[in-house]
Design a protein around this motif. Structure first.
Motif, PDB file in Angstrom:
ATOM      1  N   MET A  47     -41.243  19.656  45.244  1.00 62.51           N
ATOM      2  CA  MET A  47     -40.180  19.527  44.243  1.00 62.51           C
ATOM      3  C   MET A  47     -38.835  19.998  44.791  1.00 62.51           C
ATOM      4  SD  MET A  47     -42.268  20.826  40.862  1.00 62.51           S
ATOM      5  CE  MET A  47     -40.854  20.643  39.777  1.00 62.51           C
ATOM      6  N   SER A  48     -38.846  21.099  45.543  1.00 61.08           N
ATOM      7  CA  SER A  48     -37.597  21.644  46.092  1.00 61.08           C
ATOM      8  C   SER A  48     -36.977  20.698  47.116  1.00 61.08           C
ATOM      9  CB  SER A  48     -37.856  23.007  46.732  1.00 61.08           C
ATOM     10  OG  SER A  48     -38.368  23.918  45.786  1.00 61.08           O
ATOM     11  N   VAL A  49     -37.815  20.150  48.005  1.00 61.31           N
ATOM     12  CA  VAL A  49     -37.309  19.240  49.034  1.00 61.31           C
ATOM     13  C   VAL A  49     -36.711  17.990  48.404  1.00 61.31           C
ATOM     14  CG1 VAL A  49     -38.011  17.710  50.916  1.00 61.31           C
ATOM     15  CG2 VAL A  49     -38.821  20.071  50.871  1.00 61.31           C
ATOM     16  N   LEU A 299     -40.773  12.145  53.437  1.00 61.34           N
ATOM     17  CA  LEU A 299     -40.960  13.445  52.793  1.00 61.34           C
ATOM     18  C   LEU A 299     -41.410  14.480  53.811  1.00 61.34           C
ATOM     19  CD1 LEU A 299     -40.962  15.117  50.230  1.00 61.34           C
ATOM     20  CD2 LEU A 299     -43.270  14.293  49.745  1.00 61.34           C
ATOM     21  N   ARG A 300     -42.293  14.087  54.717  1.00 59.56           N
ATOM     22  CA  ARG A 300     -42.753  15.006  55.768  1.00 59.56           C
ATOM     23  C   ARG A 300     -41.583  15.442  56.651  1.00 59.56           C
ATOM     24  NH1 ARG A 300     -46.171  11.871  57.897  1.00 59.56           N
ATOM     25  NH2 ARG A 300     -45.043  11.182  59.751  1.00 59.56           N
ATOM     26  N   THR A 301     -40.740  14.502  57.010  1.00 63.08           N
ATOM     27  CA  THR A 301     -39.567  14.822  57.838  1.00 63.08           C
ATOM     28  C   THR A 301     -38.629  15.787  57.121  1.00 63.08           C
ATOM     29  OG1 THR A 301     -39.697  12.643  58.882  1.00 63.08           O
ATOM     30  CG2 THR A 301     -37.621  13.845  59.100  1.00 63.08           C
ATOM     31  N   SER A 302     -38.419  15.568  55.836  1.00 61.57           N
ATOM     32  CA  SER A 302     -37.529  16.439  55.058  1.00 61.57           C
ATOM     33  C   SER A 302     -38.105  17.842  54.919  1.00 61.57           C
ATOM     34  CB  SER A 302     -37.280  15.830  53.673  1.00 61.57           C
ATOM     35  OG  SER A 302     -36.594  14.599  53.773  1.00 61.57           O
ATOM     36  N   ILE A 303     -39.427  17.937  54.744  1.00 60.55           N
ATOM     37  CA  ILE A 303     -40.071  19.252  54.634  1.00 60.55           C
ATOM     38  C   ILE A 303     -39.931  20.024  55.944  1.00 60.55           C
ATOM     39  CG2 ILE A 303     -42.295  20.429  54.379  1.00 60.55           C
ATOM     40  CD1 ILE A 303     -43.123  18.235  52.428  1.00 60.55           C
ATOM     41  N   ILE A 304     -40.193  19.350  57.065  1.00 62.31           N
ATOM     42  CA  ILE A 304     -40.066  20.000  58.374  1.00 62.31           C
ATOM     43  C   ILE A 304     -38.628  20.433  58.614  1.00 62.31           C
ATOM     44  CG2 ILE A 304     -40.241  19.636  60.863  1.00 62.31           C
ATOM     45  CD1 ILE A 304     -42.574  17.726  60.300  1.00 62.31           C
ATOM     46  N   LYS A 305     -37.690  19.578  58.241  1.00 66.51           N
ATOM     47  CA  LYS A 305     -36.272  19.890  58.413  1.00 66.51           C
ATOM     48  C   LYS A 305     -35.869  21.107  57.593  1.00 66.51           C
ATOM     49  CE  LYS A 305     -31.669  17.846  57.846  1.00 66.51           C
ATOM     50  NZ  LYS A 305     -30.918  16.633  57.394  1.00 66.51           N
ATOM     51  N   THR A 309     -34.751  24.865  58.963  1.00 68.39           N
ATOM     52  CA  THR A 309     -33.480  25.444  58.540  1.00 68.39           C
ATOM     53  C   THR A 309     -33.678  26.851  58.009  1.00 68.39           C
ATOM     54  OG1 THR A 309     -32.659  23.235  57.948  1.00 68.39           O
ATOM     55  CG2 THR A 309     -31.469  25.123  57.044  1.00 68.39           C
ATOM     56  N   ARG A 310     -34.791  27.068  57.292  1.00 65.13           N
ATOM     57  CA  ARG A 310     -35.059  28.372  56.688  1.00 65.13           C
ATOM     58  C   ARG A 310     -35.465  29.421  57.708  1.00 65.13           C
ATOM     59  NH1 ARG A 310     -32.410  28.389  51.998  1.00 65.13           N
ATOM     60  NH2 ARG A 310     -32.946  26.586  50.706  1.00 65.13           N
ATOM     61  N   VAL A 311     -36.253  29.004  58.705  1.00 68.97           N
ATOM     62  CA  VAL A 311     -36.781  29.976  59.666  1.00 68.97           C
ATOM     63  C   VAL A 311     -35.909  30.128  60.904  1.00 68.97           C
ATOM     64  CG1 VAL A 311     -39.139  29.522  58.907  1.00 68.97           C
ATOM     65  CG2 VAL A 311     -38.224  28.253  60.841  1.00 68.97           C
ATOM     66  N   ALA A 312     -34.947  29.231  61.074  1.00 70.24           N
ATOM     67  CA  ALA A 312     -34.078  29.300  62.267  1.00 70.24           C
ATOM     68  C   ALA A 312     -33.250  30.575  62.227  1.00 70.24           C
ATOM     69  CB  ALA A 312     -33.185  28.069  62.331  1.00 70.24           C
ATOM     70  N   PRO A 313     -33.170  31.318  63.363  1.00 70.22           N
ATOM     71  CA  PRO A 313     -32.377  32.552  63.381  1.00 70.22           C
ATOM     72  C   PRO A 313     -30.893  32.260  63.258  1.00 70.22           C
ATOM     73  CG  PRO A 313     -33.127  31.993  65.596  1.00 70.22           C
ATOM     74  CD  PRO A 313     -33.798  31.034  64.667  1.00 70.22           C
ATOM     75  N   LYS A 314     -30.202  33.107  62.513  1.00 64.34           N
ATOM     76  CA  LYS A 314     -28.764  32.937  62.331  1.00 64.34           C
ATOM     77  C   LYS A 314     -28.041  33.400  63.591  1.00 64.34           C
ATOM     78  CE  LYS A 314     -28.912  33.530  57.320  1.00 64.34           C
ATOM     79  NZ  LYS A 314     -28.375  34.291  56.172  1.00 64.34           N
TER      80      LYS A 314
END
Length: 315
Positions: A47-49, A299-305, A309-314
Motif C-alpha cells: 500500500m505504501s509503495v 511493483l517489485r522494482t518500486s519496492i526494491i527502489k 532508499t530507506r536503508v541507504a546511508p546518508k
C-alpha cells in the motif's frame, strides 16, 4: 402451532468463545503475533509503495492497494482476537465487539470477491481493448468501479446484519474461534428462516457472480492472446500481468475448499477443523503481497527502489 416460551437475555450480553481446545500458550501467542506482523508488513509495504510511487497510480495497482486494505481488515479482525486468547486465556467478548468482529469478517469475505471481480474486469479491458484502455478506464471510471465493489459488499453485509436486529438470544456460548453471523444466530431463541435464506442466497450469489465474471474475463483474455500468434511479446506480457491476479483468486478458492472439506469429515480433530476455518484470514493476506511483489515487475522494482532508499546511508 405450539406456543413456545423462552427467556431472552438482556444487555449487557457477554459471549464466550469456544475457541481452540488448547491451554493458554505464550508460544502460540508469539506465532500468531509474528504471522500478524508479517501480514501488516507485507500489505503495508504494498500500500505504501503504490501510494508513494506516482508511476503506480494506475487502475491495476490502485485495485491491488484496495485488495491489500481488504486483507488487513480480515487479518486484523481475527488475528487480534486470537492473540488475546492465547496470551491471557480470556475468551469472553462483549456483545458490541462480537458484532463488530462479525461485520468485519463478513465484509472481508464479500469485498475480496467483488474486488477480485473488478480486477478481472480491468485486466479484460487492458488485454482485449488495449488501444481504448485509457479511454475506458479513466480516473472517474476507475473510482466508480472500486467504489461499486466496496458498496456491493458493504450493502449486502449491512442487510445481513440488519435482519438480526431484535432477534432474541438465549445463549452466550459461541462454538467457534471467532464471531460470525451464523455463530451468533445459533444462539437465537426462535427460528430465523429469513436470515438463513438471505445468508444462503448472499453466499451463492456472490460466489457464483464473481466466478462467472472472472471466468468470462479470462476466457476472453485467453482467446485474444491465442489469436495474437504473431505478437508473442505482447501475448507473454498480457499473460504475465494476469497471472498474479489469477493465482490470488485460485488461492482464495483453494482455501475456501479446504474449509468446506474440513467441516465435512467427522473424523477430523476439532482443532484442525477450527484451524481450517481461520486459514482464509491468514493465507491470502500473508501470500498476496508476496505474489504481487514477485510476479508484478513494476511493483517489485518500486519496492526494491523504496527499500534501497530507506536503508541507504546518508552522506
Amino acid at each position: 402451532m405450539e406456543n413456545v416460551s423462552y427467556v431472552a437475555l438482556r444487555q449487557p450480553i457477554v459471549f464466550e468463545l469456544e475457541g481452540f481446545e488448547l491451554p493458554r500458550s505464550h508460544a502460540l501467542f508469539a506465532l500468531v503475533l509474528a504471522t500478524y506482523l508479517l501480514i501488516l508488513l507485507g500489505n503495508g509495504v504494498v500500500m505504501s509503495v503504490i501510494a508513494v510511487d506516482k508511476t503506480l497510480h494506475r487502475p491495476m495497482y490502485v485495485m491491488v492497494c484496495n485488495l491489500a486494505a481488504c486483507d488487513l481488515l480480515g487479518g486484523t479482525a481475527v488475528m487480534t482476537q486470537l492473540m488475546v486468547v492465547f496470551l491471557t486465556g480470556e475468551k469472553r467478548i462483549p456483545y458490541n465487539s462480537a458484532y463488530a468482529q462479525a461485520i468485519c469478517v463478513h465484509t472481508y469475505g464479500a469485498a475480496v470477491q467483488t474486488i477480485l471481480s473488478a480486477m478481472a474486469y480491468d485486466r479484460y479491458v487492458a488485454v482485449c481493448e488495449p488501444l481504448r484502455y485509457h479511454t475506458i478506464m479513466t480516473m472517474a471510471h476507475m473510482v466508480f468501479v472500486i467504489l461499486l465493489a466496496w458498496a456491493v459488499a458493504i450493502i449486502l453485509i449491512a442487510v445481513l446484519f440488519a435482519l438480526n436486529v431484535g432477534t432474541p438470544l438465549c445463549g452466550t456460548n459461541i462454538r467457534h474461534v471467532y464471531c460470525s453471523n451464523r455463530s451468533i444466530l445459533n444462539l437465537a431463541c426462535v427460528p430465523t428462516p429469513i436470515n438463513d435464506i438471505y445468508g444462503l442466497c448472499l453466499t451463492w450469489t456472490l460466489s457464483s457472480s464473481s466466478f462467472f465474471i472472472i471466468f468470462f474475463c479470462y476466457a476472453k483474455i485467453l482467446s485474444v492472446c491465442l489469436m495474437r500468434k504473431s505478437d508473442k511479446g505482447s501475448r507473454s506480457k498480457a499473460l504475465q500481468t494476469c497471472a498474479s491476479h489469477l493465482v490470488i483468486y485460485l488461492l482464495y478458492e483453494i482455501v475456501s475448499l479446504i474449509i468446506i472439506l474440513g467441516n465435512r469429515f467427522p473424523q477430523v480433530p476439532m482443532n484442525v477443523k477450527k484451524l481450517c476455518t481461520i486459514l482464509i484470514f491468514i493465507v491470502p493476506p500473508l501470500i498476496n503481497p508476496i505474489i504481487y511483489g514477485f510476479v508484478t515487475k513494476e511493483l517489485r522494482t518500486s519496492i526494491i527502489k523504496l527499500l534501497k532508499t530507506r536503508v541507504a546511508p546518508k552522506p
